[in-house]
Design an enzyme around this catalytic site. Sequence first.
Site: not given
Ligand code: GLA
Length: 432
Positions: A349, A240
């Site tokens: 994710e 990020e």
């Molecule tokens: C982001 C992070 C993850 C997690 C999510 C929320 O996507 O990359 O590690 O913390 O936020 O759960």
Amino acid sequence: MRKRMLVLLLAAAICMGGCGQRPGGTEPVANMEEDEEQKDSGAEQNRKEDGSDAASEGTDNTEGEDGNIVSGEPASGAEEEKGIVQAKGLAELYQENFPIGIALSGYILQNTEQYGQVILENFNSITCENEMKPDSLLDQAASQANLEVEDAYLHAAVHFDNCMPAVKFASEHGMKIRFHTLVWHSQTPKWFFTEDYTDEGRLVDRDVMLARMENYIADVLGYFQENYPGLVYAVDVVNEAFDVGDGDETGIRMNKNLWYETVGADYYYQAFVFARKYASKDMKLFYNDYGCMDKADLILEHLARAREEGLIDGIGMQSHLSTDDKIQHKFMLAVKKFCDAGYEVQATELDIGVKEDSDSAFLLQGRKYRSFFKNMKALQEEGYPVTGITVWGLNDDLSWRRDEKCLLFDGDMNPKNAYLGAMMDPSIPDVE
Ligand code: GLA
């Protein structure tokens, strides 16, 4: 095996027949506070792979503008049926394509007698939900103590206690680890950036922080190479780093980012320099981010130098989606864009939130999961380097997006339509 699939189909039939989703269980949610904090900070809207033009998508019997939606009819085809009969679970169904990963909390790994079987039947890769983040690996007490006895000013101490259950479980069961994450503005303690390793201390300068970054990356990657060679196949080197809203004039995340404050705008590039220096050949190096559908160009622009210098292998698209999002005609376009620019792509994710608690919403969710897995598989088979899908959590009640019931299993570990969709079950129709 057949018996299990029958049970599964029966469970799905009951669910689709109108029972709705089960009420939530009572399991504790590991580190939910940190995650909720992020949500509350307003990042949630951004962090979903937001499909702002997706409002016209219907639930059951609608047809997309491309006419591709199979309306209301079960998807037909011997191929799917073959898949569901032959595959024991997701990992086996996609074994020719890519690993299927699961993000696991410490809580789940302490309760493997309850969750182990489902994990082993469906997944062959683990991401620690929190236990490999800097705030889990960095050791403040040891760093401070070392300051007195040796020159630890440039070299903070690390420990691997928190992630050991995941490492052991993966090693014992022949699973691989996606390492998440080395350099991130969040879940990285302030003391790591200060002169005396306290939260109150003065921030160190660029050179010191670069040395600490290098030592941290060397220690962490070195630990896994030495002790568990071959276990870690992918590393989220930077998480990020690009966000127009929270960024500088070029979109590099500036607000609440101590990496930016101490090292400067090239901190993410430096992280890739060190990661390449210390990673073994079998560790693929990833840049990981949310909202990739909408900021692919920004990401590609900023990573170009690292890419040209061979420091980075892939893009991790977090894939926090909702049932509004267009999969085939938006998300997959971004996947192709990254692949065309020379990166491999992993969905790192994945979770797909519902808009309401209704049978039709959960059916649509199942169709979206089906579309996601089907399209990723199709791209891989066409030759695009799509190299993994990781689902962000095991069940709805343990999810950071608990209210949106965005995962494959409900709180009681019953497979949802979402699971059947990912399994290409013929009862879940196609959708865009
Ligand atoms: C982001 C992070 C993850 C997690 C999510 C929320 O996507 O990359 O590690 O913390 O936020 O759960």
